[in-house]
Design an enzyme around this catalytic site. Structure first.
Site, mmCIF file in Angstrom:
data_model
loop_
_atom_site.group_PDB
_atom_site.id
_atom_site.type_symbol
_atom_site.label_atom_id
_atom_site.label_comp_id
_atom_site.label_asym_id
_atom_site.label_seq_id
_atom_site.Cartn_x
_atom_site.Cartn_y
_atom_site.Cartn_z
ATOM 1 N N GLY A 10 0.808 -1.205 0.000
ATOM 2 C CA GLY A 10 0.000 0.000 0.000
ATOM 3 C C GLY A 10 0.845 1.261 0.000
ATOM 4 O O GLY A 10 2.080 1.214 0.032
ATOM 5 N N ALA A 11 0.170 2.402 -0.031
ATOM 6 C CA ALA A 11 0.845 3.694 0.017
ATOM 7 C C ALA A 11 1.601 3.831 1.332
ATOM 8 O O ALA A 11 1.110 3.446 2.391
ATOM 9 C CB ALA A 11 -0.173 4.816 -0.130
ATOM 10 N N ARG A 12 2.822 4.355 1.245
ATOM 11 C CA ARG A 12 3.667 4.588 2.417
ATOM 12 C C ARG A 12 3.924 3.321 3.230
ATOM 13 O O ARG A 12 4.055 3.367 4.450
ATOM 14 C CB ARG A 12 3.054 5.664 3.314
ATOM 15 N N GLY A 14 6.611 1.356 2.719
ATOM 16 C CA GLY A 14 8.043 1.075 2.767
ATOM 17 C C GLY A 14 8.583 0.408 1.512
ATOM 18 O O GLY A 14 9.723 -0.052 1.494
ATOM 19 N N THR A 35 9.101 6.730 -13.233
ATOM 20 C CA THR A 35 7.917 6.817 -14.085
ATOM 21 C C THR A 35 7.034 8.006 -13.731
ATOM 22 O O THR A 35 6.088 8.305 -14.453
ATOM 23 C CB THR A 35 7.075 5.532 -13.997
ATOM 24 N N HIS A 50 12.306 11.873 -2.996
ATOM 25 C CA HIS A 50 12.875 10.604 -3.462
ATOM 26 C C HIS A 50 14.305 10.814 -3.966
ATOM 27 O O HIS A 50 15.201 10.032 -3.645
ATOM 28 C CB HIS A 50 12.011 10.002 -4.581
ATOM 29 N N ARG A 51 14.512 11.855 -4.755
ATOM 30 C CA ARG A 51 15.861 12.143 -5.287
ATOM 31 C C ARG A 51 16.848 12.433 -4.170
ATOM 32 O O ARG A 51 17.991 11.975 -4.202
ATOM 33 C CB ARG A 51 15.813 13.319 -6.253
#
Length: 171
Positions: A10-12, A14, A35, A50-51
């Site tokens: 699911g979302a968040r 991990g 993507t 994320h980066r």
């Protein structure tokens, strides 16, 4: 054939952190195939986070639509790849009115032929309520079918829940 891993949840849950660790476990440097597309500031912030989390060992390739091409182009370089994520890719295809079924079939057919390892991140979207509109229901169904195809093709499948990875395949 190179090792292929599918990580869902699911979302968040991990998924991305687990995928990053697994990918770097396959090589000191890696290719991050992104993507996501930033259509608003919230998504820009997500992409930036994320980066920032990834270090200099990552080379980023943006592939919001041509994921199969990005995998083919980066194959055989000796670097593992991380695709994050399949559900954003699928969303991009559907919103662009592209043939997601053909693209998903091409992806599933490509995986066993890859020479370099790949880790895929996807979302488990079908565990909640039935969406109220046709597009959301079509997306939920498409994601479920795409995830099934990749799960059959990949060597390993992991499910993340609350930051804890559970190995699903092989058992």
């Amino acid at each position: 054939m190179a090792k292929s891993i599918l990580i869902t949840g699911g979302a968040r849950s991990g998924k991305s952190l687990l995928a990053e660790r697994m990918t770097l476990g396959l090589g000191a440097q890696a290719i991050y195939i992104a993507t996501a597309q930033a259509f608003d500031t919230e998504m820009e912030d997500r992409i930036a986070r994320h980066r920032a989390r990834r270090g200099p060992e990552w080379v980023t390739v943006n592939a919001p639509l041509d994921l199969v091409g990005a995998l083919a182009d980066s194959d055989g370089q000796g670097l593992p790849r991380l695709v994050d994520c399949l559900t954003l890719w699928l969303s991009n295809l559907m919103l662009g009115e592209q043939d997601w079924e053909r693209a998903a079939t091409e992806l599933a057919d490509l995986v066993p032929r890859l020479a370099s390892p790949v880790v895929f991140v996807t979302n488990e979207v079908g565990s909640g309520i039935v969406p109220e509109n046709a597009l959301a229901r079509a997306f939920r169904d498409a994601a479920g079918l795409t995830n099934q195809r990749l799960a059959q093709t990949c060597d390993e499948v992991w499910f993340c829940v609350s930051g804890l990875p559970l190995k699903v395949k092989p058992q």
